[in-house]
Design an enzyme around this catalytic site. Structure first.
Site, PDB file in Angstrom:
ATOM      1  N   SER A  51      41.057  28.004  43.320  1.00 59.04           N
ATOM      2  CA  SER A  51      40.761  29.171  42.363  1.00 59.04           C
ATOM      3  C   SER A  51      42.739  29.180  41.404  1.00 59.04           C
ATOM      4  O   SER A  51      42.299  29.255  39.619  1.00 59.04           O
ATOM      5  CB  SER A  51      41.353  30.892  42.849  1.00 59.04           C
ATOM      6  OG  SER A  51      41.985  31.302  43.085  1.00 59.04           O
TER       7      SER A  51
ATOM      8  N   LYS B  77      41.207  32.293  36.262  1.00 61.16           N
ATOM      9  CA  LYS B  77      41.687  33.637  34.859  1.00 61.16           C
ATOM     10  C   LYS B  77      41.859  33.385  33.657  1.00 61.16           C
ATOM     11  O   LYS B  77      41.839  34.473  32.612  1.00 61.16           O
ATOM     12  CB  LYS B  77      42.810  33.734  35.542  1.00 61.16           C
ATOM     13  CG  LYS B  77      43.065  34.717  37.151  1.00 61.16           C
ATOM     14  CD  LYS B  77      42.107  36.263  36.883  1.00 61.16           C
ATOM     15  CE  LYS B  77      42.417  36.858  39.015  1.00 61.16           C
ATOM     16  NZ  LYS B  77      41.605  37.913  37.941  1.00 61.16           N
TER      17      LYS B  77
END
Length: 326
Positions: free
Chosen positions: A311, A68
């Site tokens: 992720s 992110k």
């Protein structure tokens, strides 16, 4: 559509929908890569003996603990805003808050009632204002939009924003540069920013590569939206992959994913927990959301070599260690 996966016919979708709706391209990802390079870590591709022919893109090693940071950095640097607001399940909020201090930006992070308390504490510890709302992710995002309208703060969504998507696409650029022989990329899919970004990165390739989005079985917003032909909103869910609880396919992202993704597959919480355990056994401390792509690869199978995006690694232990170190 089947329970396991949704195969996409790109010739058919291009004919029905055209390409005029696309607002992003490969050049946007290249621009993002240059912009954010001083602020991010180029993460490695790892291997594990228990996972043959799998390359693990180690975004759990990214500053702030997840991919992110890439999209947040691209948006904050390009927008130059002094005050921003965002809705987040945690990792986007952590990324924005980590950047905000050095950049002199005031940040408000809106989190739904079911979001991780550990992540909320970690966001606040970085100096951001945290507001908790009732309902699910859709209500959270509506609150953030209303907050921006009331206060004049700039809204930076966690996924559905051109600059955020382009920044996330740099994950794909690195995979294709470091492992040019990769045949398939498995991408965890919640809000869709990472999946859309990898699609844009793949647009610059001269060879074929399959892109498979992996959604939690109870939150298949993109599979259902593609079947409907437009973005749809699902009820709130409580999947163990807390970072992938988004309820609606993004307006910016929908045409990108519709025209480039090869397949969307759904995985159960049991499969996600199993994949998380395999990664931990290999010394990779992924959080459940970070193991979703591996769950998809194990279930779906693949030819040749596959890249699996891990992720994030913002589990409770990692968050506690980062908070105490700060």
């Amino acid at each position: 559509m089947t329970a396991a996966g949704t195969r996409l016919d790109h010739a058919d979708t291009a004919t029905r929908f055209g390409r005029s709706e696309l607002r992003l391209g490969h050049a946007d990802v290249l621009a993002a890569a240059g912009r954010i390079a001083p602020y991010i870590r180029r993460t490695p591709l790892l291997t594990a003996g228990s996972l043959p022919r799998v390359l693990l893109k180690a975004e759990h090693l990214q500053h702030s603990g997840s991919f992110k940071l890439r999209g947040a950095a691209n948006a904050l640097l390009a927008l130059g805003a002094r005050e921003i607001v965002t809705g987040s399940s945690g990792n986007h909020g952590l990324a924005v808050a980590a950047l905000a201090g050095p950049l002199g930006v005031a940040v408000t992070v809106v989190m739904a009632a079911g979001a991780s308390e550990a992540k909320a504490r970690a966001v606040a510890a970085l100096g951001a204002r945290v507001i908790r709302t009732g309902g699910g992710v859709a209500e959270r995002d509506r609150y953030a939009r209303d907050f921006a309208t009331r206060t004049g703060a700039v809204l930076v969504p966690s996924s559905d924003h051109e600059l955020v998507v382009a920044g996330q696409g740099t994950v794909g650029l690195e995979i294709f540069e470091d492992a040019p022989g990769t045949g398939t990329v498995f991408v965890p899919t919640g809000g869709g920013g990472l999946l859309g970004g990898v699609c844009l990165a793949a647009a610059g390739l001269t060879r074929p590569v399959r892109i498979v989005g992996v959604e939690p079985a109870d939150t298949r917003r993109y599979a259902r939206s593609l079947a409907a032909g437009h973005p749809v909103e699902l009820p709130p869910s409580d999947t163990v992959a807390d970072g992938l609880r988004g309820q609606r396919a993004g307006e910016v992202l929908f045409p990108v994913i519709r025209q480039r993704v090869d397949e969307l597959v759904g995985v159960t919480d049991e499969a996600i927990v199993h994949a998380t355990g395999l990664l931990h056994e290999a010394g990779i401390p992924a959080e459940p959301s970070g193991a979703v792509a591996l769950a998809g690869a194990l279930q779906h199978g693949f030819d040749g070599t596959a890249a699996v995006i891990v992720s994030g690694g913002n589990g409770p232990a990692a968050l506690a260690a980062r908070t105490s170190a700060g």
